[in-house]
Design an enzyme around this catalytic site. Structure first.
Site, PDB file in Angstrom:
ATOM      1  N   CYS A   1       9.167  63.102  18.476  1.00 11.58           N
ATOM      2  CA  CYS A   1       8.324  64.178  18.992  1.00 11.58           C
ATOM      3  C   CYS A   1       7.230  64.632  18.019  1.00 11.58           C
ATOM      4  O   CYS A   1       6.102  64.904  18.435  1.00 11.58           O
ATOM      5  CB  CYS A   1       9.182  65.363  19.444  1.00 11.58           C
TER       6      CYS A   1
ATOM      7  N   HIS B   1      12.641  70.765  18.650  1.00  7.25           N
ATOM      8  CA  HIS B   1      11.735  69.931  19.424  1.00  7.25           C
ATOM      9  C   HIS B   1      10.332  70.501  19.273  1.00  7.25           C
ATOM     10  O   HIS B   1      10.161  71.710  19.033  1.00  7.25           O
ATOM     11  CB  HIS B   1      12.164  69.923  20.902  1.00  7.25           C
TER      12      HIS B   1
ATOM     13  N   SER C   1       9.915  62.991  24.555  1.00  2.96           N
ATOM     14  CA  SER C   1      11.278  63.499  24.458  1.00  2.96           C
ATOM     15  C   SER C   1      12.208  62.527  25.161  1.00  2.96           C
ATOM     16  O   SER C   1      11.760  61.664  25.939  1.00  2.96           O
ATOM     17  CB  SER C   1      11.381  64.889  25.103  1.00  2.96           C
TER      18      SER C   1
END
Length: 341
Positions: free
Chosen positions: A141, A176, A193
């Site tokens: 990510c 994330h 993702s």
């Protein structure tokens, strides 16, 4: 600005890792490695990657032996960096960029191929993004955020900002990050993702609050509680800028704020981002060189354009096809992200 209250040593280490761009080094208790030796991958890193694959993948040891012993591995297609017609709209361009990021695929090997240090100047991070397009390896990510910035640098009507999340499930914390985008009064996001609804968001959302709620709803679908949201400032469009990306201008304890308090904080951050647009950035070395040669903005009628990356070279190692195969064909279900039935 709301700051997180740090209540444990582990949380402090977590914050330190984020400053170095390594927030996933032990994401949710699962370790992963970063290739710090560049490409081609050195022998030590290469062997460590396969040992890690053997530990984290179901039947990983047998899988690794099978791939490395194969002599007829399929040729992996190299995605083409998107190009556009003058009539291509901003939303269509963003969708093309997301399609390219998706075609690189998520890296499931447990070894991040490109080292991203958040403290590095923007120009250095853009050099890494160019390398990503040349090597066409799977990414995680944080790499996708850097690549998204690089691919939108020539879109001055699109403002970009980092947007990161910390969630909790079964006592473990997960991190994330995506690249928030803002254009024409609408918000969206680019990224990658393991989960479809935790990356791309079309340029359709009216407010930053709407964008954050989109991700919060996705986390709820996986039984995760969203704890923190960190939002950065707009990123310069100058690929030669020596500025550092401001990764966390605002840090919000989402689980401690009411919906109205969160809305007000996000509105404040939106105003802060708009104010930055009017502030001149320090000149980059490239700009200073132009000025020394008399190429001032007044004497230069056409704006300088960025070289278009090619993304056409093949992998540098024959064994890299093995890593590619693992990344592309070995999707590992994460029990901590089980979808609600």
């Amino acid at each position: 600005m709301l700051r997180a209250t740090v209540g444990s040593v582990s949380q402090e280490r977590d914050e330190e890792q984020e400053d170095e761009g390594e927030e996933e080094l032990r994401d949710g208790g699962v370790p992963f490695y970063v290739n710090r030796g560049g490409l081609p991958v050195d022998e030590e890193t290469w062997e460590r990657m396969w040992r890690h694959v053997a530990r984290i993948h179901p039947n990983g040891e047998g899988l690794g032996k099978e791939i490395r012993a194969a002599t007829d591995l399929p040729k992996i297609p190299i995605p083409s960096v998107p190009t556009y017609q003058p009539t291509t709209t901003i939303p269509q361009r963003l969708e093309a960029i997301q399609k390219y990021i998706r075609e690189l695929q998520y890296n499931h090997t447990g070894t991040q191929f490109f080292e991203i240090k958040k403290s590095r100047p923007l120009t250095a991070l853009m050099d890494i993004a160019k390398e990503m397009t040349r090597e066409a390896l799977p990414i995680k990510c944080l790499e996708a955020v850097i690549l998204g910035i690089y691919l939108t640098n020539n879109m001055p009507g699109v403002e970009r900002f980092p947007l990161s999340f910390q969630s909790q499930f079964s006592g473990n914390h997960f991190h994330h990050i995506v690249l928030g985008v803002h254009s024409g009064g609408r918000f969206g996001a680019l990224g990658i993702s393991r989960r479809e609804d935790l990356m791309f968001k079309p340029l359709e959302l009216r407010t930053l609050m709407d964008l954050v709620q989109e991700f919060e709803g996705a986390y709820r679908g996986y039984w995760h509680t969203l704890r923190k949201v960190r939002i950065g400032q707009y990123v310069s469009h100058d690929p030669h800028s020596v500025e550092q990306i401001e990764w966390k201008h605002s840090i919000l304890d989402v689980d401690k704020l009411t919906k109205e308090e969160l809305r007000k904080e996000l509105e404040r951050h939106t105003r802060d981002m708009r104010l930055k647009i009017g502030k001149p950035a320090p000149p980059s070395p490239h700009q200073r060189q132009e000025e020394q040669h008399g190429l001032t903005p007044q004497s230069t009628k056409q704006p300088r354009t960025q070289d278009q990356p090619r993304g056409e070279t093949s992998l540098r190692r024959e064994e890299s096809f093995g890593a590619k195969t693992v990344c592309r064909h070995e999707w590992i279900p994460d029990p901590s992200l089980k979808k609600k039935s």
